[in-house]
Each structure stands twice: as C-alpha cells, then as structure tokens.
Scaffold this motif. Structure first.
Motif, PDB file in Angstrom:
ATOM      1  N   ARG A 167      -5.795  -7.755  15.957  1.00 14.85           N
ATOM      2  CA  ARG A 167      -5.742  -6.571  16.567  1.00 14.85           C
ATOM      3  C   ARG A 167      -6.513  -5.594  15.577  1.00 14.85           C
ATOM      4  NH1 ARG A 167      -1.137  -3.228  19.010  1.00 14.85           N
ATOM      5  NH2 ARG A 167      -0.767  -2.770  16.772  1.00 14.85           N
ATOM      6  N   THR A 168      -7.585  -4.817  16.254  1.00 17.30           N
ATOM      7  CA  THR A 168      -8.183  -3.847  15.167  1.00 17.30           C
ATOM      8  C   THR A 168      -7.458  -2.441  15.225  1.00 17.30           C
ATOM      9  OG1 THR A 168      -9.350  -3.135  16.986  1.00 17.30           O
ATOM     10  CG2 THR A 168     -10.318  -4.439  15.759  1.00 17.30           C
ATOM     11  N   VAL A 169      -7.392  -1.805  13.926  1.00 23.42           N
ATOM     12  CA  VAL A 169      -6.563  -0.678  13.815  1.00 23.42           C
ATOM     13  C   VAL A 169      -7.658   0.671  13.849  1.00 23.42           C
ATOM     14  CG1 VAL A 169      -4.827   0.632  12.146  1.00 23.42           C
ATOM     15  CG2 VAL A 169      -4.870  -1.943  12.700  1.00 23.42           C
ATOM     16  N   SER A 170      -7.454   1.728  14.398  1.00 18.45           N
ATOM     17  CA  SER A 170      -8.255   2.827  14.506  1.00 18.45           C
ATOM     18  C   SER A 170      -8.145   3.463  13.052  1.00 18.45           C
ATOM     19  CB  SER A 170      -7.894   3.697  15.560  1.00 18.45           C
ATOM     20  OG  SER A 170      -6.717   4.337  15.635  1.00 18.45           O
ATOM     21  N   CYS A 171      -9.001   4.429  12.716  1.00 20.71           N
ATOM     22  CA  CYS A 171      -9.356   5.156  11.595  1.00 20.71           C
ATOM     23  C   CYS A 171      -8.043   6.350  11.424  1.00 20.71           C
ATOM     24  CB  CYS A 171     -10.549   5.836  11.428  1.00 20.71           C
ATOM     25  SG  CYS A 171     -12.019   4.700  11.181  1.00 20.71           S
ATOM     26  N   GLU A 172      -7.694   6.501  12.718  1.00 18.06           N
ATOM     27  CA  GLU A 172      -6.643   7.867  12.792  1.00 18.06           C
ATOM     28  C   GLU A 172      -5.294   7.047  12.154  1.00 18.06           C
ATOM     29  OE1 GLU A 172      -6.479   9.229  16.465  1.00 18.06           O
ATOM     30  OE2 GLU A 172      -8.451  10.292  16.394  1.00 18.06           O
ATOM     31  N   VAL A 173      -4.959   5.907  12.694  1.00 18.66           N
ATOM     32  CA  VAL A 173      -3.836   5.231  12.237  1.00 18.66           C
ATOM     33  C   VAL A 173      -3.894   4.930  10.505  1.00 18.66           C
ATOM     34  CG1 VAL A 173      -2.310   3.193  12.672  1.00 18.66           C
ATOM     35  CG2 VAL A 173      -3.323   4.409  14.470  1.00 18.66           C
ATOM     36  N   LEU A 174      -5.132   4.691  10.249  1.00 23.14           N
ATOM     37  CA  LEU A 174      -5.002   4.257   8.661  1.00 23.14           C
ATOM     38  C   LEU A 174      -5.072   5.405   7.900  1.00 23.14           C
ATOM     39  CD1 LEU A 174      -7.972   1.801   8.813  1.00 23.14           C
ATOM     40  CD2 LEU A 174      -5.752   1.146   8.347  1.00 23.14           C
ATOM     41  N   TYR A 175      -5.336   6.742   8.387  1.00 23.88           N
ATOM     42  CA  TYR A 175      -5.241   7.863   7.511  1.00 23.88           C
ATOM     43  C   TYR A 175      -3.717   8.246   7.555  1.00 23.88           C
ATOM     44  CZ  TYR A 175     -10.275   8.424   7.908  1.00 23.88           C
ATOM     45  OH  TYR A 175     -11.582   8.230   7.632  1.00 23.88           O
ATOM     46  N   THR A 176      -3.032   7.940   8.686  1.00 26.72           N
ATOM     47  CA  THR A 176      -1.529   8.648   8.888  1.00 26.72           C
ATOM     48  C   THR A 176      -0.636   7.556   8.013  1.00 26.72           C
ATOM     49  OG1 THR A 176      -1.950   9.060  11.279  1.00 26.72           O
ATOM     50  CG2 THR A 176       0.468   8.783  10.474  1.00 26.72           C
ATOM     51  N   ILE A 177      -1.081   6.389   7.848  1.00 26.76           N
ATOM     52  CA  ILE A 177      -0.454   5.409   7.141  1.00 26.76           C
ATOM     53  C   ILE A 177      -0.673   5.827   5.518  1.00 26.76           C
ATOM     54  CG2 ILE A 177      -0.164   3.047   6.163  1.00 26.76           C
ATOM     55  CD1 ILE A 177      -0.939   2.209   8.841  1.00 26.76           C
ATOM     56  N   GLN A 178      -1.628   6.384   5.167  1.00 23.15           N
ATOM     57  CA  GLN A 178      -2.261   6.430   3.829  1.00 23.15           C
ATOM     58  C   GLN A 178      -1.433   7.841   3.431  1.00 23.15           C
ATOM     59  OE1 GLN A 178      -6.335   6.966   3.234  1.00 23.15           O
ATOM     60  NE2 GLN A 178      -6.187   7.244   0.785  1.00 23.15           N
ATOM     61  N   ASP A 179      -1.383   8.710   4.286  1.00 25.25           N
ATOM     62  CA  ASP A 179      -0.610  10.045   4.052  1.00 25.25           C
ATOM     63  C   ASP A 179       0.723   9.835   3.779  1.00 25.25           C
ATOM     64  OD1 ASP A 179      -0.222  12.771   3.784  1.00 25.25           O
ATOM     65  OD2 ASP A 179      -0.089  13.174   5.736  1.00 25.25           O
ATOM     66  N   LEU A 180       1.413   9.129   4.609  1.00 30.27           N
ATOM     67  CA  LEU A 180       2.893   8.605   4.433  1.00 30.27           C
ATOM     68  C   LEU A 180       2.942   7.867   3.045  1.00 30.27           C
ATOM     69  CD1 LEU A 180       3.862   7.531   8.066  1.00 30.27           C
ATOM     70  CD2 LEU A 180       4.283   9.785   7.052  1.00 30.27           C
ATOM     71  N   VAL A 181       2.310   6.971   2.701  1.00 30.58           N
ATOM     72  CA  VAL A 181       2.579   6.330   1.581  1.00 30.58           C
ATOM     73  C   VAL A 181       2.452   7.213   0.247  1.00 30.58           C
ATOM     74  CG1 VAL A 181       1.494   4.607  -0.011  1.00 30.58           C
ATOM     75  CG2 VAL A 181       1.665   4.109   2.311  1.00 30.58           C
ATOM     76  N   THR A 182       1.226   8.281   0.452  1.00 32.39           N
ATOM     77  CA  THR A 182       1.015   9.256  -0.835  1.00 32.39           C
ATOM     78  C   THR A 182       2.333  10.063  -0.930  1.00 32.39           C
ATOM     79  OG1 THR A 182      -1.205   9.235  -0.179  1.00 32.39           O
ATOM     80  CG2 THR A 182      -0.364  10.945  -1.500  1.00 32.39           C
ATOM     81  N   LYS A 183       3.047  10.253   0.117  1.00 30.53           N
ATOM     82  CA  LYS A 183       4.260  11.451   0.270  1.00 30.53           C
ATOM     83  C   LYS A 183       5.239  10.670  -0.250  1.00 30.53           C
ATOM     84  CE  LYS A 183       2.973  14.534   3.860  1.00 30.53           C
ATOM     85  NZ  LYS A 183       3.209  15.108   5.249  1.00 30.53           N
ATOM     86  N   SER A 184       5.503   9.433  -0.085  1.00 29.43           N
ATOM     87  CA  SER A 184       6.667   8.549  -0.752  1.00 29.43           C
ATOM     88  C   SER A 184       6.371   8.308  -2.118  1.00 29.43           C
ATOM     89  CB  SER A 184       6.581   7.392   0.151  1.00 29.43           C
ATOM     90  OG  SER A 184       7.658   6.462  -0.458  1.00 29.43           O
ATOM     91  N   LEU A 185       5.257   7.925  -2.613  1.00 24.23           N
ATOM     92  CA  LEU A 185       5.051   8.037  -3.990  1.00 24.23           C
ATOM     93  C   LEU A 185       5.104   9.267  -4.889  1.00 24.23           C
ATOM     94  CD1 LEU A 185       1.697   5.656  -3.907  1.00 24.23           C
ATOM     95  CD2 LEU A 185       4.153   5.080  -4.637  1.00 24.23           C
ATOM     96  N   GLU A 186       4.774  10.293  -4.238  1.00 31.23           N
ATOM     97  CA  GLU A 186       4.910  11.697  -4.732  1.00 31.23           C
ATOM     98  C   GLU A 186       6.491  11.861  -5.001  1.00 31.23           C
ATOM     99  OE1 GLU A 186       3.770  16.378  -4.302  1.00 31.23           O
ATOM    100  OE2 GLU A 186       2.915  14.858  -2.840  1.00 31.23           O
ATOM    101  N   GLY A 187       7.373  11.746  -3.854  1.00 30.89           N
ATOM    102  CA  GLY A 187       8.752  11.984  -3.810  1.00 30.89           C
ATOM    103  C   GLY A 187       9.562  11.005  -4.884  1.00 30.89           C
ATOM    104  N   THR A 188       9.026   9.996  -5.087  1.00 32.39           N
ATOM    105  CA  THR A 188       9.561   8.877  -5.864  1.00 32.39           C
ATOM    106  C   THR A 188       9.493   8.959  -7.456  1.00 32.39           C
ATOM    107  OG1 THR A 188       9.718   7.608  -4.103  1.00 32.39           O
ATOM    108  CG2 THR A 188      10.345   6.598  -6.109  1.00 32.39           C
ATOM    109  N   TRP A 189       8.270   9.146  -7.909  1.00 28.59           N
ATOM    110  CA  TRP A 189       7.751   9.177  -9.343  1.00 28.59           C
ATOM    111  C   TRP A 189       7.154  10.339  -9.814  1.00 28.59           C
ATOM    112  CZ3 TRP A 189       9.138   4.640 -11.234  1.00 28.59           C
ATOM    113  CH2 TRP A 189       9.292   3.516 -10.189  1.00 28.59           C
ATOM    114  N   PHE A 190       6.933  11.221  -9.129  1.00 29.64           N
ATOM    115  CA  PHE A 190       6.053  12.711  -9.640  1.00 29.64           C
ATOM    116  C   PHE A 190       7.074  13.299 -10.587  1.00 29.64           C
ATOM    117  CE2 PHE A 190       5.108  17.037  -9.434  1.00 29.64           C
ATOM    118  CZ  PHE A 190       3.966  17.041  -9.817  1.00 29.64           C
ATOM    119  N   LYS A 191       8.408  13.166 -10.511  1.00 28.23           N
ATOM    120  CA  LYS A 191       9.415  13.899 -11.433  1.00 28.23           C
ATOM    121  C   LYS A 191       9.357  13.165 -12.380  1.00 28.23           C
ATOM    122  CE  LYS A 191      12.496  17.041 -12.361  1.00 28.23           C
ATOM    123  NZ  LYS A 191      12.042  18.147 -12.924  1.00 28.23           N
ATOM    124  N   GLN A 192       9.261  11.866 -12.678  1.00 27.89           N
ATOM    125  CA  GLN A 192       9.616  11.075 -13.737  1.00 27.89           C
ATOM    126  C   GLN A 192       8.029  11.272 -14.584  1.00 27.89           C
ATOM    127  OE1 GLN A 192      10.482   7.099 -13.035  1.00 27.89           O
ATOM    128  NE2 GLN A 192      12.330   7.602 -11.650  1.00 27.89           N
TER     129      GLN A 192
END
Length: 357
Positions: A2-27
């Motif tokens: 099944r094909t994934v639209s660009c809007e879904v990919l942008y949303t997933i990328q934004d969520l991954v970026t926020k998770s990485l920032e909350g976990t590793w930015f302080k260190q």
C-alpha cells in the motif's frame, strides 16, 4: 504494497524528531563546558550589531530615495539635458586625474580618450553620456519585457510583441555594445560582460535581465555623479539667494519719496496717474494687486526740472498785446474792424494816382 501519502510521511518524521530531541538533547548539551561570561559579551555584541544595522538601514533608505529622485528627474527633458551638460563639461568636479592608459584593443584604440577616477573606478569620460543613455534605454527595455510578461499571462502576447522586444534588444546592442563606430564597446563595462550579453542574445534568451550585469556596473557611477550635480546646483541656488538678498538690502528704495518716480522700480508695478491725488500713494488689493498712484502735478514738476529751456514763442491768446504810447489797448479776443483802423498821421500813404487812403 500500500502506498503512503506525503502528509503521513511528514507527520511520522516530525514525531521521530521530537522523540529524539526529548531523549538525547539534554545529554548532548551537557557535553559542552558551561560559559557564563559569554552572555554579557553576546549582549554587548548584539547592541553594537543593532546600532550598525540601524546605520546601514539609514544609508540604504537614503540610497533608495536618491535612486527614485534620479529616475524621476531623468523623465524631465530639461533636467536630463542639464545633467548631460554637467557630465560633458564639469567632469573635473566629480572625478580625479588618472595617468594610466589602456593598451590598444583589437576592436579600436581607446588610449587617446580621457580617463578619470570616479567612485574608485577608472572610466572613460567620453562614455559617461553613453552610460546614461544605455541605462535609460535598458530601463525601457525592461518595462517592455514586463509588459510582455503581463500580456502573456492574459493570453494577449503575440508574435509582433515578441519581435518588437527582440528589435529593442538588437538596437541597444548595435548602438552601445557592438557599434559600427570604433571602438565597438561604447560604454564603461568590461568586455567579458559584453560577450556574456551577446551570447545570451544569440541563444534567444531575451528577457528583462539581459542587460542587468551591465547596469549593475554603470549605475553606481551615474548615482555618484548625480549627487555631485545636485550639490553643485544647490550651492549655486544658495549663492544666488544670498546675492539677491544683499542687493535688496543695499539698495532699498524709498517708495513714498516723490523724487524717485523716474527710477525703474515703479515700472514693475501698475502705475496710475491721478489728478485728484496730491501725494504718491501705494495701494494693494487682492483683486487688482499692487498699484502706484502718482499725482500729475509731481510728474509735471519733475519733467519741468529735467527738460531744457524752450525757445521764445509768440504770446498766448490769454495775454494782452502790448500797447503803444499813442494807441489804445486792444484785446486779442476782440477782432478789430477794418474801418476802425487808423494809421499814425505822420505816416500817410499816397497811391499812384495821388489819392491818399
């Protein structure tokens, strides 16, 4: 799959970026050493930068105003003629001497032409007026290209408009860049810029940015000369106003004096001769403006003083004829009859026949 639209990919990328920032930015931030003194230096540097930016914006605004005034003034034929005359005759006022001479070129020798330093650049004085004409023609070409773009968006751009744009570009090139008169390059730009423009025109890329590199080179020199021209014109106007003020203060006439009626100042004012007025009067009304009323008696008196004495004339009819000792007084208004005239007795006349009368 099944094909994934660009809007879904942008949303997933934004969520991954926020998770990485909350976990590793302080260190990641703790790996750098603390710097407390940098804050004050950064604040001071920020204040200095704001002051410099403020000055830069003031200079930029002045430059924009100068450019707008220059473009509006070049639309006036009289102002443009005066500026061209200034570029041709008063080049020593805005340039410095330059002893360097360019080597002769294959297209034409320009070593005999006068070169001066203007705004830190060595240019040919004889081509300054050509620079101005090239700039104005390039502006007209750009406006024509913009009009073609608007017409093309509206579906009204035809082959005639396209041919007219190309003819305009060819005319500018034949006059200023590839002239039939030696040297072929008639403006103050480098030959590399000229060759680039010719190459773009030969490939058919005729748009509003065709002559932009040449304008970037020429326009600062024109604005520099325009500032010098405006300063010189302002200085002459101020000197003329001061001279006229000094002249007016030194030679202020007495307008109420009766002896100044023969001067030239009253010729600029509407003058009326009056028989009823006894004094010189200066009147002003909103409808009629300034009026000078001169008595006729004062004018007659002034003319009698200035004129030379007249020769002796016969007595006027208002006076009496002088009388002899043995004749009665006769009035000039009274016409004597022929029979009442008697000659003196000692002077009797005798005719040819011996009769007296």
């Amino acid at each position: 799959m099944r094909t994934v639209s660009c809007e879904v990919l942008y949303t997933i990328q934004d969520l991954v970026t926020k998770s990485l920032e909350g976990t590793w930015f302080k260190q990641y931030q703790d790996t750098f050493p603390p710097c407390s003194a940098v804050g004050s230096d950064s604040c001071l540097r920020g204040a200095i930068l704001k002051t410099k930016l403020k000055n830069v914006w003031m200079v930029f605004c002045r430059f924009i105003k100068t450019v707008c005034k220059f473009q509006n003034a070049m639309k006036d034929p009289r102002t443009r003629t005066g500026f061209e005359l200034y570029l041709r005759m008063s080049y020593r006022h805005f340039s410095e001497s330059c002893d360097s001479r360019a080597p002769p070129k294959e297209e034409g020798d320009t070593s005999h032409m006068k070169r001066r330093v203007i705004n830190g650049k060595v240019i040919i004085i004889d081509f300054l007026i050509n620079d101005l004409s090239f700039y104005l023609e390039s502006e007209r070409f750009r406006n024509l290209a913009d009009s073609g773009t608007v017409m093309a968006s509206a579906g009204m751009y035809g082959e005639n408009d396209h041919a007219m744009l190309h003819q305009k570009a060819d005319m500018i090139i034949r006059i200023f860049l590839k002239s039939e008169i030696s040297p072929k390059l008639r403006i103050n730009i480098a030959e590399t810029q000229r060759d680039a423009i010719l190459q773009l025109c030969s490939t058919g890329k005729v748009d509003r940015g065709l002559f932009h590199p040449a304008i970037i080179t020429i326009f600062p020199n024109l604005v520099f000369c325009w500032k010098k021209f405006c300063n010189q014109k302002l200085t002459k106007n101020l000197d003329g106003v001061k001279a006229t003020k000094k002249q007016e203060v030194s030679s202020t006439p007495d307008y109420m004096g009766p002896l100044l009626i023969d001067n030239d100042w009253y010729r600029k004012v509407k003058t009326i001769m009056s028989i009823t007025e006894d004094h010189t009067t200066l009147r002003f009304t909103v409808h009629h403006g300034l009026k000078l009323i001169l008595p006729q008696a004062i004018l007659d008196l002034k003319r009698s003083h200035n004129n030379m004495p007249l020769p002796h004339k016969a007595p006027s009819p208002q006076r009496f004829v002088p009388s002899y000792s043995d004749h009665p007084v006769l009035d000039a208004h009274h016409k004597p009859q022929r029979h009442s005239f008697h000659p003196p007795p000692a002077e009797s006349s005798i005719g040819q026949d011996g009769s007296s009368f």
